[in-house]
Motif scaffolding. Structure first.
Motif, PDB file in Angstrom:
ATOM      1  N   GLN A 120     -24.010  24.919  60.095  1.00 40.59           N
ATOM      2  CA  GLN A 120     -25.481  24.919  60.224  1.00 40.59           C
ATOM      3  C   GLN A 120     -26.098  23.624  59.713  1.00 40.59           C
ATOM      4  OE1 GLN A 120     -27.239  28.465  58.496  1.00 40.59           O
ATOM      5  NE2 GLN A 120     -25.496  29.705  59.084  1.00 40.59           N
ATOM      6  N   GLY A 121     -25.272  22.619  59.514  1.00 38.70           N
ATOM      7  CA  GLY A 121     -25.822  21.315  59.109  1.00 38.70           C
ATOM      8  C   GLY A 121     -25.829  21.055  57.614  1.00 38.70           C
ATOM      9  N   LEU A 146     -16.912  15.407  61.374  1.00 40.50           N
ATOM     10  CA  LEU A 146     -18.114  15.341  60.529  1.00 40.50           C
ATOM     11  C   LEU A 146     -18.226  13.986  59.828  1.00 40.50           C
ATOM     12  CD1 LEU A 146     -20.508  16.495  58.857  1.00 40.50           C
ATOM     13  CD2 LEU A 146     -18.812  17.514  57.329  1.00 40.50           C
ATOM     14  N   LYS A 168     -14.672  13.317  46.488  1.00 41.60           N
ATOM     15  CA  LYS A 168     -13.342  13.907  46.300  1.00 41.60           C
ATOM     16  C   LYS A 168     -13.287  15.351  46.765  1.00 41.60           C
ATOM     17  CE  LYS A 168     -10.644  10.909  44.022  1.00 41.60           C
ATOM     18  NZ  LYS A 168      -9.306  10.518  44.495  1.00 41.60           N
ATOM     19  N   ALA A 198     -12.050  23.497  49.359  1.00 33.39           N
ATOM     20  CA  ALA A 198     -11.851  22.120  49.848  1.00 33.39           C
ATOM     21  C   ALA A 198     -10.533  21.536  49.365  1.00 33.39           C
ATOM     22  CB  ALA A 198     -13.003  21.230  49.391  1.00 33.39           C
ATOM     23  N   ALA A 203     -17.762  21.095  49.996  1.00 35.76           N
ATOM     24  CA  ALA A 203     -17.560  22.431  50.566  1.00 35.76           C
ATOM     25  C   ALA A 203     -18.891  23.152  50.731  1.00 35.76           C
ATOM     26  CB  ALA A 203     -16.640  23.253  49.675  1.00 35.76           C
ATOM     27  N   VAL A 204     -18.927  24.017  51.746  1.00 36.05           N
ATOM     28  CA  VAL A 204     -20.087  24.878  52.036  1.00 36.05           C
ATOM     29  C   VAL A 204     -19.562  26.308  52.120  1.00 36.05           C
ATOM     30  CG1 VAL A 204     -21.802  25.438  53.832  1.00 36.05           C
ATOM     31  CG2 VAL A 204     -21.322  23.040  53.265  1.00 36.05           C
ATOM     32  N   LEU A 226     -22.047  30.151  55.771  1.00 38.00           N
ATOM     33  CA  LEU A 226     -23.148  29.225  56.100  1.00 38.00           C
ATOM     34  C   LEU A 226     -22.648  27.933  56.744  1.00 38.00           C
ATOM     35  CD1 LEU A 226     -25.277  29.741  52.860  1.00 38.00           C
ATOM     36  CD2 LEU A 226     -25.832  30.548  55.153  1.00 38.00           C
ATOM     37  N   LYS A 230     -23.372  18.227  56.544  1.00 38.54           N
ATOM     38  CA  LYS A 230     -23.929  16.916  56.884  1.00 38.54           C
ATOM     39  C   LYS A 230     -24.959  16.472  55.840  1.00 38.54           C
ATOM     40  CE  LYS A 230     -24.244  15.218  61.557  1.00 38.54           C
ATOM     41  NZ  LYS A 230     -24.801  15.441  62.885  1.00 38.54           N
ATOM     42  N   ILE A 268     -13.666   8.584  51.500  1.00 45.52           N
ATOM     43  CA  ILE A 268     -13.377  10.019  51.573  1.00 45.52           C
ATOM     44  C   ILE A 268     -12.013  10.152  52.239  1.00 45.52           C
ATOM     45  CG2 ILE A 268     -14.544  10.417  53.814  1.00 45.52           C
ATOM     46  CD1 ILE A 268     -15.666  13.060  52.475  1.00 45.52           C
TER      47      ILE A 268
HETATM   48  N1  ACO Z   1     -15.707  17.882  67.508  1.00 43.76           N
HETATM   49  C1  ACO Z   1     -16.893  17.251  67.295  1.00 43.76           C
HETATM   50  N2  ACO Z   1     -17.723  17.528  66.259  1.00 43.76           N
HETATM   51  C2  ACO Z   1     -17.323  18.492  65.421  1.00 43.76           C
HETATM   52  C3  ACO Z   1     -16.120  19.188  65.562  1.00 43.76           C
HETATM   53  C4  ACO Z   1     -15.296  18.842  66.664  1.00 43.76           C
HETATM   54  N3  ACO Z   1     -14.125  19.445  66.865  1.00 43.76           N
HETATM   55  N4  ACO Z   1     -16.033  20.094  64.549  1.00 43.76           N
HETATM   56  C5  ACO Z   1     -17.130  19.948  63.786  1.00 43.76           C
HETATM   57  N5  ACO Z   1     -17.895  18.991  64.331  1.00 43.76           N
HETATM   58  C6  ACO Z   1     -19.183  18.490  63.873  1.00 43.76           C
HETATM   59  C7  ACO Z   1     -20.266  19.491  64.213  1.00 43.76           C
HETATM   60  O1  ACO Z   1     -20.632  19.398  65.575  1.00 43.76           O
HETATM   61  C8  ACO Z   1     -21.352  19.017  63.273  1.00 43.76           C
HETATM   62  O2  ACO Z   1     -21.988  17.851  63.740  1.00 43.76           O
HETATM   63  P1  ACO Z   1     -23.377  17.917  64.567  1.00 43.76           P
HETATM   64  O3  ACO Z   1     -24.410  18.371  63.573  1.00 43.76           O
HETATM   65  O4  ACO Z   1     -23.563  16.500  65.011  1.00 43.76           O
HETATM   66  O5  ACO Z   1     -23.171  18.896  65.696  1.00 43.76           O
HETATM   67  C9  ACO Z   1     -20.513  18.646  62.047  1.00 43.76           C
HETATM   68  O6  ACO Z   1     -19.208  18.348  62.486  1.00 43.76           O
HETATM   69  C10 ACO Z   1     -20.415  19.829  61.085  1.00 43.76           C
HETATM   70  O7  ACO Z   1     -21.523  19.701  60.334  1.00 43.76           O
HETATM   71  P2  ACO Z   1     -22.084  20.827  59.352  1.00 43.76           P
HETATM   72  O8  ACO Z   1     -22.533  22.061  60.057  1.00 43.76           O
HETATM   73  O9  ACO Z   1     -23.095  20.097  58.546  1.00 43.76           O
HETATM   74  O10 ACO Z   1     -20.812  21.170  58.485  1.00 43.76           O
HETATM   75  P3  ACO Z   1     -20.616  22.426  57.488  1.00 43.76           P
HETATM   76  O11 ACO Z   1     -21.903  22.842  56.876  1.00 43.76           O
HETATM   77  O12 ACO Z   1     -19.791  23.461  58.172  1.00 43.76           O
HETATM   78  O13 ACO Z   1     -19.733  21.729  56.347  1.00 43.76           O
HETATM   79  C11 ACO Z   1     -17.489  21.428  55.585  1.00 43.76           C
HETATM   80  C12 ACO Z   1     -18.538  21.071  56.650  1.00 43.76           C
HETATM   81  C13 ACO Z   1     -17.996  20.980  54.211  1.00 43.76           C
HETATM   82  C14 ACO Z   1     -16.182  20.694  55.909  1.00 43.76           C
HETATM   83  C15 ACO Z   1     -17.299  22.982  55.616  1.00 43.76           C
HETATM   84  O14 ACO Z   1     -16.823  23.361  56.889  1.00 43.76           O
HETATM   85  C16 ACO Z   1     -16.357  23.511  54.560  1.00 43.76           C
HETATM   86  O15 ACO Z   1     -16.774  23.797  53.440  1.00 43.76           O
HETATM   87  N6  ACO Z   1     -15.064  23.670  54.897  1.00 43.76           N
HETATM   88  C17 ACO Z   1     -14.081  24.223  53.945  1.00 43.76           C
HETATM   89  C18 ACO Z   1     -13.803  23.240  52.830  1.00 43.76           C
HETATM   90  C19 ACO Z   1     -13.316  21.883  53.358  1.00 43.76           C
HETATM   91  O16 ACO Z   1     -12.468  21.803  54.252  1.00 43.76           O
HETATM   92  N7  ACO Z   1     -13.864  20.788  52.770  1.00 43.76           N
HETATM   93  C20 ACO Z   1     -13.471  19.406  53.120  1.00 43.76           C
HETATM   94  C21 ACO Z   1     -12.132  19.072  52.531  1.00 43.76           C
HETATM   95  S1  ACO Z   1     -11.869  17.298  52.452  1.00 43.76           S
HETATM   96  C22 ACO Z   1     -12.715  16.832  51.037  1.00 43.76           C
HETATM   97  O17 ACO Z   1     -13.168  17.645  50.304  1.00 43.76           O
HETATM   98  C23 ACO Z   1     -12.877  15.364  50.728  1.00 43.76           C
END
Ligand code: ACO
Ligand code: ACO
Length: 150
Positions: free
Chosen positions: A73-74, A109, A62, A20, A65-66, A70, A77, A97
């Motif tokens: 898959q929600g 998200l 701050k 992240a 991450a997932v 995985l 969220k 955030i």
């Molecule tokens: N358009 C619309 N919705 C989108 C899009 C898009 N382009 N991309 C993603 N989404 C939505 C999905 O549809 C979903 O929503 P829904 O349930 O309504 O369909 C949501 O965003 C994604 O939800 P999750 O599946 O719960 O997300 P995930 O488990 O993949 O976790 C995370 C998200 C934490 C960002 C993960 O991808 C990750 O670890 N990424 C790498 C690390 C990272 O970038 N962390 C954030 C840095 S910023 C910070 O830390 C403050």
């Protein structure tokens, strides 16, 4: 899956935290000031977030991450919702955030979870990170700030 505070004796999930935020110096600094929560599945830590007090009545997620295999898959969220509930229980009135201009799915998200865009810190990532960051074919330069009233 359960989401719980990281135990004191437990190591930080370093690779998740770095996925992240590639700056370990920044990660260490906010870990020292904040609370680290982990998502556990089948005895493995597969998710993380860090909640940090940033001002009177205000906290910030701050780091979130997932585990890559995985994602989508929600679980992210559920982590955001857990952070919102935890911040509320702690008595904060505002949760913030920030993410990069290039982090398109993260911006989706956070808005789906109720955050609104409230500002931009131009060149934040240029000033604070030694290496240029690219994502979705975009140069990550500016920090998009989002907030939610609790
Ligand atoms: N358009 C619309 N919705 C989108 C899009 C898009 N382009 N991309 C993603 N989404 C939505 C999905 O549809 C979903 O929503 P829904 O349930 O309504 O369909 C949501 O965003 C994604 O939800 P999750 O599946 O719960 O997300 P995930 O488990 O993949 O976790 C995370 C998200 C934490 C960002 C993960 O991808 C990750 O670890 N990424 C790498 C690390 C990272 O970038 N962390 C954030 C840095 S910023 C910070 O830390 C403050
Ligand atoms: N991640 C990364 N890049 C993306 C993503 C994404 N999620 N979505 C789109 N892009 C990139 C594409 O990759 C492409 O860039 P690339 O060539 O480097 O790969 C670029 O965005 C899209 O480029 P085009 O194919 O040239 O765009 P298109 O011909 O589809 O036109 C437009 C875009 C005008 C927005 C069209 O989709 C449209 O008419 N939409 C409906 C009307 C509309 O929304 N108009 C804009 C309203 S705002 C305004 O008018 C000021």
């Amino acid at each position: 899956m359960i989401i719980r505070p990281k135990r004191g004796e437990e190591a930080h999930p370093v690779s998740l935290l770095l996925s992240a935020d590639p700056s370990w110096a920044l990660v260490e600094a906010y870990l020292a000031r904040g609370e680290c929560f982990v998502a556990e599945l089948g005895g493995e830590v597969i998710g993380v977030y860090v909640l940090v007090p940033t001002g009177p009545g205000t906290a910030e997620i701050k780091n979130i991450a997932v585990a890559e295999e995985l994602q989508g898959q929600g679980i992210g969220k559920q982590l955001v919702r857990h952070a919102v509930e935890t911040a509320r229980e702690r008595g904060y009135v505002q949760l913030e955030i920030g993410t990069g201009n290039s982090s398109l799915s993260q911006l989706a998200l956070y808005q789906k979870c109720g955050f609104r865009i409230v500002g931009v810190e131009p060149d934040f990532f240029v000033r604070h990170y030694p290496e240029a960051i690219y994502e979705n074919g975009l140069w990550c330069r500016d920090m998009i700030r989002l907030a939610m009233a609790l």
